[in-house]
Design a protein around this motif. Sequence first.
Motif, PDB file in Angstrom:
ATOM      1  N   ARG A 173      -1.297   1.304  24.143  1.00 29.17           N
ATOM      2  CA  ARG A 173      -0.739   2.465  24.846  1.00 29.17           C
ATOM      3  C   ARG A 173      -1.367   3.763  24.308  1.00 29.17           C
ATOM      4  O   ARG A 173      -1.765   4.650  25.079  1.00 29.17           O
ATOM      5  N   LEU A 174      -1.465   3.854  23.002  1.00 25.54           N
ATOM      6  CA  LEU A 174      -2.164   5.010  22.392  1.00 25.54           C
ATOM      7  C   LEU A 174      -3.563   5.148  22.975  1.00 25.54           C
ATOM      8  O   LEU A 174      -3.986   6.225  23.389  1.00 25.54           O
ATOM      9  N   LEU A 175      -4.288   4.033  22.987  1.00 26.69           N
ATOM     10  CA  LEU A 175      -5.671   4.065  23.482  1.00 26.69           C
ATOM     11  C   LEU A 175      -5.704   4.508  24.944  1.00 26.69           C
ATOM     12  O   LEU A 175      -6.489   5.374  25.331  1.00 26.69           O
ATOM     13  N   HIS A 190       3.363   7.988  19.819  1.00 27.68           N
ATOM     14  CA  HIS A 190       2.189   7.321  19.243  1.00 27.68           C
ATOM     15  C   HIS A 190       2.303   7.250  17.716  1.00 27.68           C
ATOM     16  O   HIS A 190       2.030   6.221  17.103  1.00 27.68           O
ATOM     17  N   ASP A 234      -3.933  -3.519   7.553  1.00 25.44           N
ATOM     18  CA  ASP A 234      -3.281  -4.111   8.712  1.00 25.44           C
ATOM     19  C   ASP A 234      -4.343  -4.664   9.653  1.00 25.44           C
ATOM     20  O   ASP A 234      -5.497  -4.224   9.642  1.00 25.44           O
ATOM     21  N   TYR A 235      -3.955  -5.623  10.488  1.00 22.65           N
ATOM     22  CA  TYR A 235      -4.950  -6.368  11.279  1.00 22.65           C
ATOM     23  C   TYR A 235      -5.543  -5.548  12.422  1.00 22.65           C
ATOM     24  O   TYR A 235      -6.502  -6.001  13.059  1.00 22.65           O
ATOM     25  N   LEU A 236      -4.983  -4.368  12.697  1.00 23.30           N
ATOM     26  CA  LEU A 236      -5.596  -3.518  13.735  1.00 23.30           C
ATOM     27  C   LEU A 236      -6.538  -2.463  13.135  1.00 23.30           C
ATOM     28  O   LEU A 236      -7.215  -1.755  13.879  1.00 23.30           O
ATOM     29  N   TRP A 237      -6.588  -2.405  11.831  1.00 20.94           N
ATOM     30  CA  TRP A 237      -7.430  -1.408  11.131  1.00 20.94           C
ATOM     31  C   TRP A 237      -8.898  -1.564  11.512  1.00 20.94           C
ATOM     32  O   TRP A 237      -9.553  -0.611  11.914  1.00 20.94           O
ATOM     33  N   GLN A 296       9.372 -14.220  14.616  1.00 25.66           N
ATOM     34  CA  GLN A 296       9.708 -12.801  14.487  1.00 25.66           C
ATOM     35  C   GLN A 296       8.450 -11.971  14.218  1.00 25.66           C
ATOM     36  O   GLN A 296       8.255 -10.909  14.812  1.00 25.66           O
ATOM     37  N   HIS A 302      -6.550   6.214  10.841  1.00 25.90           N
ATOM     38  CA  HIS A 302      -6.410   4.783  10.558  1.00 25.90           C
ATOM     39  C   HIS A 302      -7.480   4.313   9.563  1.00 25.90           C
ATOM     40  O   HIS A 302      -7.217   3.502   8.679  1.00 25.90           O
ATOM     41  N   HIS A 307       3.241  -4.301  18.207  1.00 24.55           N
ATOM     42  CA  HIS A 307       2.177  -3.474  17.617  1.00 24.55           C
ATOM     43  C   HIS A 307       1.008  -3.323  18.589  1.00 24.55           C
ATOM     44  O   HIS A 307       0.474  -2.238  18.784  1.00 24.55           O
ATOM     45  N   ASP A 362       1.853  -1.185  21.623  1.00 15.88           N
ATOM     46  CA  ASP A 362       1.911   0.229  21.218  1.00 15.88           C
ATOM     47  C   ASP A 362       0.509   0.784  20.983  1.00 15.88           C
ATOM     48  O   ASP A 362       0.190   1.907  21.373  1.00 15.88           O
ATOM     49  N   HIS A 402      -9.470  -0.784  15.369  1.00 14.36           N
ATOM     50  CA  HIS A 402      -9.441   0.636  15.730  1.00 14.36           C
ATOM     51  C   HIS A 402     -10.794   1.302  15.454  1.00 14.36           C
ATOM     52  O   HIS A 402     -11.277   2.129  16.225  1.00 14.36           O
ATOM     53  N   LYS A 405       0.877  -1.169   0.000  1.00 15.67           N
ATOM     54  CA  LYS A 405       0.000   0.000   0.000  1.00 15.67           C
ATOM     55  C   LYS A 405       0.915   1.221   0.000  1.00 15.67           C
ATOM     56  O   LYS A 405       2.025   1.143   0.509  1.00 15.67           O
ATOM     57  N   GLU A 459       5.293  -2.081   8.795  1.00 13.76           N
ATOM     58  CA  GLU A 459       5.576  -3.514   8.952  1.00 13.76           C
ATOM     59  C   GLU A 459       4.471  -4.391   8.362  1.00 13.76           C
ATOM     60  O   GLU A 459       4.673  -5.577   8.147  1.00 13.76           O
ATOM     61  N   THR A 460       3.313  -3.802   8.121  1.00 11.02           N
ATOM     62  CA  THR A 460       2.232  -4.565   7.482  1.00 11.02           C
ATOM     63  C   THR A 460       2.053  -4.143   6.026  1.00 11.02           C
ATOM     64  O   THR A 460       0.991  -4.361   5.454  1.00 11.02           O
ATOM     65  N   ASP A 480       4.987   4.847  16.531  1.00  7.89           N
ATOM     66  CA  ASP A 480       4.521   3.468  16.723  1.00  7.89           C
ATOM     67  C   ASP A 480       3.474   3.098  15.677  1.00  7.89           C
ATOM     68  O   ASP A 480       3.477   1.989  15.135  1.00  7.89           O
ATOM     69  N   GLN A 508       6.699  -9.081  16.538  1.00  6.48           N
ATOM     70  CA  GLN A 508       6.308  -7.802  15.929  1.00  6.48           C
ATOM     71  C   GLN A 508       4.865  -7.459  16.293  1.00  6.48           C
ATOM     72  O   GLN A 508       4.551  -6.335  16.669  1.00  6.48           O
TER      73      GLN A 508
END
Lengths: 292, 292
Positions: free
Chosen positions: B179-181, A173, B127-130, B165, A133, B173, B176, B133, A82, A183-184, A176, B169
Amino acid sequence: MPSQNDASLPFPRAALHAGKGGPWRDWQIEPGTDTRVSLKKLKPDAKPFSSGSKATDQAAVQALAEELDGLQDLFYADRRFKLLVVLQGTDTAGKDGTVRGVFSRTSPLGVHTVGWKAPTEVERDHDYLWRIHQKMPGAGETMVFNRSHYEDVLVPVVNGWITPQQTAQRYAHINDFERLLAETGTVILKFMLHISSDEQRQRLQERVDDPTKHWKFSFGDIEARKQWVDYQRAYEALLSTTSTPWAPWNVVPADSKTHRNLMIATIVRDTLKALNLRYPPDQPGLAGLRIE
Amino acid sequence: MPSQNDASLPFPRAALHAGKGGPWRDWQIEPGTDTRVSLKKLKPDAKPFSSGSKATDQAAVQALAEELDGLQDLFYADRRFKLLVVLQGTDTAGKDGTVRGVFSRTSPLGVHTVGWKAPTEVERDHDYLWRIHQKMPGAGETMVFNRSHYEDVLVPVVNGWITPQQTAQRYAHINDFERLLAETGTVILKFMLHISSDEQRQRLQERVDDPTKHWKFSFGDIEARKQWVDYQRAYEALLSTTSTPWAPWNVVPADSKTHRNLMIATIVRDTLKALNLRYPPDQPGLAGLRIE
């Protein structure tokens, strides 16, 4: 300070420094130097990417814009990565002009753009990266940000709405968050459009003098201009702290619009080329298939 | 390993350990101990929060559920914080039952829930947190996650789809991201519903034997059960690595459904109380206003 832990990127690291052998090198902020960036030393009227002839440069921008269309098509087909392009700069720095100049030949199918405004009430009810995001590009897509999450470490900093501790927290933030993206598979290109105070004065005056440009003028721009020095300082802190190995900042001397477009288009092109894009392998049974 | 840099939280840190003086303390994973958590040592049939009488415990759960309704109302009016409740556990661990038992008295206006499934094609393009979030609670809201982003460090780990690895990672993620939240006002309560292999066998058998429970049964559960030991190991690694000062994990012995609900409802209640919630100050001119 950005964490210097090595990020593990699923794309060639060279993509982020594709032009570093050339004139690009002086304009990319070295991550983790801990040295405060000095915008005074980076001349807004420099033209490191220029041929010396404006007509030649303009023709080069056109050619690059068309080359980008082909590369974007391949990027979309490849679907491994992306691309996020972040455009930051003071008022009149040329963010809209860059979108028009660099991405006007690419298909809107693959290239999307968001112009970030002050957050809505619902957006303010969430963390400041929540709305960012959501707009991230999907596989094969390019997203161009006209302003970005970096406004959240500019406007509140300059106006003293957040403490230095909160500012440092936000830098962390953001670093990170961009590490997660990189990384993704998101290639992040960040451009700070760097103009001089004189250039801004002229461009604002043009907007005042030309009725067809009045819609672009806001009295808020005059207020922000009074904070010019504070904004330059906030930009210097931001560039020093959020230029990371996985998402470095590029300062673009932008007093010349042609040069600005030339430099950005070149870097985007070089980045896409460094990704070794390819069309996906044929589906089994497709080769030699006769449609009857 | 979680970063042990101190997070700066906008809510009392005690909210995350509200019950630590009591029976809670042995069941919250100490952040940053670097010691691998042993689930074998944490007995799934323990009842640290129990009065000793099932009827008393059941009545206590009812009373707590109603107390939560009042606290949630205040939480909604206060609007300084957000609450995220994460429920994780193997199949049949009781995630649905917890949502019903603990949050059945609260208004759906303030309490939302998401049951996370395998990602869609569009979700996999990001990404898998998209997608995670996007579902974060706004100010004054409570969000209950039935499964969560932690599935992304369970299923792929157990099935060997990602390298050690990549797993490390992802832990980084997630830490981090949380932590933002947390630093932007989200109180995160994470519960690992811990049942024994025997208990799971019985619960799956019940689903097979009872036609009204067939809709809850999937042959995939049998496959996952064969990976029981691997899942326990993946949970142990996850608990060790993602229990942070800003979002610690709580292991909930969950062979007893009543005890499970009692423990979780108590912790949520104690957390809300530790936030020193208050109704916002009156609007100026409201006191003594006569409607005419």
